[in-house]
Scaffold this motif. Structure first.
Motif, PDB file in Angstrom:
ATOM      1  N   UNK A  20       0.965  -1.195   0.092  1.00  0.00           N
ATOM      2  CA  UNK A  20      -0.091  -0.021  -0.059  1.00  0.00           C
ATOM      3  C   UNK A  20       0.867   0.992  -0.027  1.00  0.00           C
ATOM      4  N   UNK A  21       0.226   2.385  -0.607  1.00  0.00           N
ATOM      5  CA  UNK A  21       1.287   3.626  -0.846  1.00  0.00           C
ATOM      6  C   UNK A  21       2.548   3.187  -1.713  1.00  0.00           C
ATOM      7  N   UNK A  22       3.702   3.633  -1.169  1.00  0.00           N
ATOM      8  CA  UNK A  22       4.727   3.217  -1.788  1.00  0.00           C
ATOM      9  C   UNK A  22       5.436   2.291  -0.985  1.00  0.00           C
ATOM     10  N   UNK A 146       0.955   1.873  11.261  1.00  0.00           N
ATOM     11  CA  UNK A 146       0.256   3.123  10.705  1.00  0.00           C
ATOM     12  C   UNK A 146       1.222   4.226  10.365  1.00  0.00           C
ATOM     13  N   UNK A 147       1.898   4.709  11.426  1.00  0.00           N
ATOM     14  CA  UNK A 147       2.930   5.764  11.238  1.00  0.00           C
ATOM     15  C   UNK A 147       3.727   5.362  10.190  1.00  0.00           C
ATOM     16  N   UNK A 156      -5.308   7.122   4.013  1.00  0.00           N
ATOM     17  CA  UNK A 156      -6.010   6.727   5.465  1.00  0.00           C
ATOM     18  C   UNK A 156      -6.670   5.555   5.269  1.00  0.00           C
ATOM     19  N   UNK A 157      -7.492   5.481   4.040  1.00  0.00           N
ATOM     20  CA  UNK A 157      -8.114   4.346   3.800  1.00  0.00           C
ATOM     21  C   UNK A 157      -7.540   3.038   3.877  1.00  0.00           C
ATOM     22  N   UNK A 163      -4.968  -2.116   9.320  1.00  0.00           N
ATOM     23  CA  UNK A 163      -5.153  -2.174  10.763  1.00  0.00           C
ATOM     24  C   UNK A 163      -6.293  -2.908  11.126  1.00  0.00           C
ATOM     25  N   UNK A 164      -7.347  -2.791  10.252  1.00  0.00           N
ATOM     26  CA  UNK A 164      -8.768  -3.957  10.937  1.00  0.00           C
ATOM     27  C   UNK A 164      -8.546  -5.122  10.575  1.00  0.00           C
TER      28      UNK A 164
END
Length: 234
Positions: A20-22, A146-147, A156-157, A163-164
């Motif tokens: 996710x992200x980079x 998360x950080x 954020x999504x 996380x969930x």
């Protein structure tokens, strides 16, 4: 189950934090503790190229449930997310919150030194692959990951969805589950919700403006943030 989960015998809730992200896959993992790690589990961790373990548990937890290694030669850094439980001798005025809704802002307030140390190590050469774990890989690990994901531009999504996944990984998707804690007392492990992580990240934003600002407050430099992104990015 999502394909993020990896079967490591003797370790709960083990999964890849990347994709996710980079943040690329295969460099940063998250899990529960290694105190029941089996020899087969150790072989699989070795196959992942494990070099660093960040253990976010308290000193008491480490004593009660020491991680097993089975010959693995990774570096382990003990970086408690939460301060020691206060005792009557030292005033006992800031116990860990029992309520989840209070725990998450408290974690954000107290986790700065631990998170800064994680970032510094991941910014250094030779740290990967790495695993972040606490007791079950849900709360303390959830905030830490998360950080890190936010530093790699995950939305954020995306961060919340990852996380969930702990609810699935720990069998909490249908509600709380009883367990014995490190003192042998029966307690309830409760599912996590999106609002919990939002309260931690909201505390960071309210007090420091951003995740990088929070980390800078705790001594992380811009070159270290750049090096972390270079090391972890796809």
């Amino acid at each position: 189950m999502t394909d993020a989960f990896i079967d490591i015998p003797g370790v709960r809730n083990f999964r890849d934090a990347g994709g996710i992200g980079a943040l690329r896959r295969g460099v940063l993992y998250r899990s529960g503790s290694f105190h029941t790690l089996t020899e087969e589990g150790a072989r699989r961790l070795k196959g992942l190229g494990l070099r660093t373990v960040f253990d976010l548990r308290s000193a008491f937890e480490l004593e009660a449930w020491p991680d097993q290694r089975h010959g693995l030669d990774h570096e382990t850094l003990s970086l408690p997310t939460l301060p020691p439980h206060p005792t009557p001798e030292d005033g006992g005025d800031r116990p860990w919150p029992e309520d989840q809704s209070a725990l998450y802002p408290f974690m954000a307030e107290s986790a700065g030194p631990s998170l800064a140390a994680v970032v510094r190590r991941l910014a250094a050469p030779g740290s990967l692959a790495a695993v972040v774990h606490c007791a079950v890989g849900k709360d303390r690990t959830g905030l830490t990951i998360a950080v890190l994901q936010s530093l790699l531009d995950a939305s954020e999504a995306e961060i919340t969805a990852d996380f969930l996944l702990s609810n699935l990984g720990l069998g909490l998707d249908e509600g709380p589950v009883p367990y014995l804690d490190e003192t042998g007392s029966e307690r309830l492990s409760r599912p996590v919700g999106a609002e919990l992580l939002a309260s931690s990240l909201g505390w960071i934003e309210d007090h420091h403006g951003s995740v990088p600002g929070y980390l800078r407050h705790h001594g992380v430099t811009d070159p270290e943030l750049d090096a972390l992104r270079t090391n972890l990015a796809a």
